[in-house]
Design a protein around this motif. Structure first.
Motif, PDB file in Angstrom:
ATOM      1  N   ARG A 185       6.601  -2.101   5.041  1.00  0.00           N
ATOM      2  CA  ARG A 185       6.297  -2.906   3.857  1.00  0.00           C
ATOM      3  C   ARG A 185       5.237  -3.958   4.178  1.00  0.00           C
ATOM      4  O   ARG A 185       4.370  -4.234   3.359  1.00  0.00           O
ATOM      5  CB  ARG A 185       7.572  -3.543   3.297  1.00  0.00           C
ATOM      6  CG  ARG A 185       8.433  -2.486   2.578  1.00  0.00           C
ATOM      7  CD  ARG A 185       9.678  -3.040   1.912  1.00  0.00           C
ATOM      8  NE  ARG A 185      10.705  -3.290   2.915  1.00  0.00           N
ATOM      9  CZ  ARG A 185      11.171  -4.487   3.251  1.00  0.00           C
ATOM     10  NH1 ARG A 185      10.753  -5.576   2.650  1.00  0.00           N
ATOM     11  NH2 ARG A 185      12.093  -4.600   4.194  1.00  0.00           N
ATOM     12  N   ALA A 186       5.286  -4.515   5.389  1.00  0.00           N
ATOM     13  CA  ALA A 186       4.270  -5.504   5.784  1.00  0.00           C
ATOM     14  C   ALA A 186       2.895  -4.848   5.891  1.00  0.00           C
ATOM     15  O   ALA A 186       1.904  -5.370   5.353  1.00  0.00           O
ATOM     16  CB  ALA A 186       4.662  -6.168   7.102  1.00  0.00           C
ATOM     17  N   ILE A 187       2.825  -3.716   6.577  1.00  0.00           N
ATOM     18  CA  ILE A 187       1.545  -3.001   6.671  1.00  0.00           C
ATOM     19  C   ILE A 187       1.066  -2.615   5.278  1.00  0.00           C
ATOM     20  O   ILE A 187      -0.132  -2.617   4.990  1.00  0.00           O
ATOM     21  CB  ILE A 187       1.651  -1.773   7.599  1.00  0.00           C
ATOM     22  CG1 ILE A 187       1.926  -2.202   9.045  1.00  0.00           C
ATOM     23  CG2 ILE A 187       0.360  -0.939   7.545  1.00  0.00           C
ATOM     24  CD1 ILE A 187       2.221  -1.053   9.996  1.00  0.00           C
ATOM     25  N   GLY A 188       2.007  -2.329   4.374  1.00  0.00           N
ATOM     26  CA  GLY A 188       1.683  -1.928   3.011  1.00  0.00           C
ATOM     27  C   GLY A 188       0.960  -2.983   2.198  1.00  0.00           C
ATOM     28  O   GLY A 188       0.483  -2.687   1.094  1.00  0.00           O
ATOM     29  N   ASN A 189       0.859  -4.212   2.712  1.00  0.00           N
ATOM     30  CA  ASN A 189       0.011  -5.205   2.046  1.00  0.00           C
ATOM     31  C   ASN A 189      -1.410  -4.668   1.888  1.00  0.00           C
ATOM     32  O   ASN A 189      -2.124  -5.061   0.978  1.00  0.00           O
ATOM     33  CB  ASN A 189      -0.010  -6.521   2.831  1.00  0.00           C
ATOM     34  CG  ASN A 189       1.178  -7.382   2.522  1.00  0.00           C
ATOM     35  OD1 ASN A 189       1.407  -7.755   1.376  1.00  0.00           O
ATOM     36  ND2 ASN A 189       1.959  -7.711   3.546  1.00  0.00           N
ATOM     37  N   SER A 190      -1.810  -3.798   2.793  1.00  0.00           N
ATOM     38  CA  SER A 190      -3.104  -3.117   2.701  1.00  0.00           C
ATOM     39  C   SER A 190      -2.831  -1.622   2.557  1.00  0.00           C
ATOM     40  O   SER A 190      -2.434  -0.965   3.529  1.00  0.00           O
ATOM     41  CB  SER A 190      -3.941  -3.353   3.958  1.00  0.00           C
ATOM     42  OG  SER A 190      -5.028  -2.438   3.983  1.00  0.00           O
ATOM     43  N   GLU A 201       0.283  -1.498  -5.711  1.00  0.00           N
ATOM     44  CA  GLU A 201       0.499  -0.231  -6.420  1.00  0.00           C
ATOM     45  C   GLU A 201       0.114   0.991  -5.585  1.00  0.00           C
ATOM     46  O   GLU A 201       0.832   1.991  -5.563  1.00  0.00           O
ATOM     47  CB  GLU A 201      -0.287  -0.236  -7.732  1.00  0.00           C
ATOM     48  CG  GLU A 201       0.009   0.948  -8.615  1.00  0.00           C
ATOM     49  CD  GLU A 201      -0.688   0.873  -9.963  1.00  0.00           C
ATOM     50  OE1 GLU A 201      -0.866   1.941 -10.570  1.00  0.00           O
ATOM     51  OE2 GLU A 201      -1.048  -0.237 -10.404  1.00  0.00           O
ATOM     52  N   LYS A 202      -1.005   0.917  -4.863  1.00  0.00           N
ATOM     53  CA  LYS A 202      -1.457   2.069  -4.079  1.00  0.00           C
ATOM     54  C   LYS A 202      -0.584   2.312  -2.841  1.00  0.00           C
ATOM     55  O   LYS A 202      -0.598   3.411  -2.286  1.00  0.00           O
ATOM     56  CB  LYS A 202      -2.920   1.898  -3.671  1.00  0.00           C
ATOM     57  CG  LYS A 202      -3.868   2.053  -4.845  1.00  0.00           C
ATOM     58  CD  LYS A 202      -5.310   1.986  -4.407  1.00  0.00           C
ATOM     59  CE  LYS A 202      -6.237   2.188  -5.595  1.00  0.00           C
ATOM     60  NZ  LYS A 202      -7.640   2.141  -5.195  1.00  0.00           N
ATOM     61  N   SER A 203       0.186   1.313  -2.416  1.00  0.00           N
ATOM     62  CA  SER A 203       1.098   1.495  -1.286  1.00  0.00           C
ATOM     63  C   SER A 203       2.435   2.094  -1.709  1.00  0.00           C
ATOM     64  O   SER A 203       3.144   2.674  -0.887  1.00  0.00           O
ATOM     65  CB  SER A 203       1.360   0.157  -0.583  1.00  0.00           C
ATOM     66  OG  SER A 203       0.221  -0.277   0.103  1.00  0.00           O
ATOM     67  N   GLN A 204       2.768   1.963  -2.968  1.00  0.00           N
ATOM     68  CA  GLN A 204       4.094   2.379  -3.423  1.00  0.00           C
ATOM     69  C   GLN A 204       4.428   3.844  -3.155  1.00  0.00           C
ATOM     70  O   GLN A 204       5.498   4.138  -2.619  1.00  0.00           O
ATOM     71  CB  GLN A 204       4.282   2.007  -4.897  1.00  0.00           C
ATOM     72  CG  GLN A 204       4.369   0.510  -5.089  1.00  0.00           C
ATOM     73  CD  GLN A 204       4.489   0.094  -6.543  1.00  0.00           C
ATOM     74  OE1 GLN A 204       4.785   0.908  -7.422  1.00  0.00           O
ATOM     75  NE2 GLN A 204       4.247  -1.188  -6.799  1.00  0.00           N
ATOM     76  N   PRO A 205       3.537   4.808  -3.466  1.00  0.00           N
ATOM     77  CA  PRO A 205       3.900   6.201  -3.168  1.00  0.00           C
ATOM     78  C   PRO A 205       4.058   6.460  -1.664  1.00  0.00           C
ATOM     79  O   PRO A 205       4.886   7.269  -1.250  1.00  0.00           O
ATOM     80  CB  PRO A 205       2.758   7.032  -3.752  1.00  0.00           C
ATOM     81  CG  PRO A 205       1.776   6.095  -4.337  1.00  0.00           C
ATOM     82  CD  PRO A 205       2.282   4.704  -4.192  1.00  0.00           C
ATOM     83  N   LEU A 206       3.288   5.759  -0.854  1.00  0.00           N
ATOM     84  CA  LEU A 206       3.396   5.911   0.594  1.00  0.00           C
ATOM     85  C   LEU A 206       4.743   5.368   1.083  1.00  0.00           C
ATOM     86  O   LEU A 206       5.404   5.984   1.923  1.00  0.00           O
ATOM     87  CB  LEU A 206       2.241   5.192   1.293  1.00  0.00           C
ATOM     88  CG  LEU A 206       0.830   5.676   0.926  1.00  0.00           C
ATOM     89  CD1 LEU A 206      -0.220   4.738   1.484  1.00  0.00           C
ATOM     90  CD2 LEU A 206       0.615   7.098   1.399  1.00  0.00           C
TER      91      LEU A 206
END
Length: 186
Positions: A36-41, A15-20
């Motif tokens: 998207r892979a980096i967005g795991n964190s 959820e916290k990666s979605q706006p980014l």
């Protein structure tokens, strides 16, 4: 195939990666697999995007930033980044095939940019210990102290993405370009 899960969509990301990731989509029109892979964190994605965004506002011209990205991707044998930056270099920065080849060789067809790319490769080769002569060469080519600092940070930023993509084997979602070191080993 990626060695860690790559969320299939923005909605599948934390959820916290979605706006980014939505901001990436707005800027690029797509969300490449690496983001998207980096967005795991969410913290990792925020850190990467923050440094990338800050450096984009710097004193180095966009073409030289792409040249450095290509040189470092080749140095680190990162096919994902070579593929992405070859595509971006041709289509956004309008680099010629000859320039991209020179960048991958650690130089440039442009005399001033050549000094920046050569210095960037020296920083990578020496793991952050370029010689005084290396530093003076880039400054004598006309780069300011601020630009030299940005070159070093672009080496770090590109090494970061090279390491991420090689560690997890991010699936390439650009026309594929293979590092020469990998071609020679085959």
């Amino acid at each position: 195939m990626s060695r860690i899960a790559t969320p299939a969509s923005i909605e599948a990301a934390p959820e916290k990666s979605q706006p980014l990731l939505e901001a990436v989509q707005k800027q690029l029109g797509i969300v490449p697999n690496m983001f998207r892979a980096i967005g795991n964190s969410p913290a990792a994605l925020e850190g990467y995007l923050g440094l990338n965004s800050a450096l984009a506002k710097g004193a180095l011209e966009p073409q030289t930033r792409e040249r450095i990205a290509l040189a470092i991707a080749e140095f680190n044998a990162c096919d994902y980044c070579l593929s992405a930056h070859t595509y971006l270099g041709k289509n956004l920065s309008k680099l010629s095939d000859a320039e991209i080849a020179a960048n991958r060789d650690g130089g440039s067809t442009d005399a001033k940019a050549d000094a920046a790319v050569r210095f960037a490769v020296k920083v990578a080769q020496t793991r952050g210990h370029p010689s005084e002569a290396d530093l003076q060469a880039v400054k004598q080519a006309g780069y300011t102290d601020a630009q030299v600092m940005e070159i070093v940070l672009h080496v770090a930023l590109n090494t970061l993405t090279n390491y991420v993509n090689e560690t997890i084997k991010t699936e390439i979602d650009f026309p594929v370009v293979t590092a020469r070191a990998q071609q020679e080993a085959a």
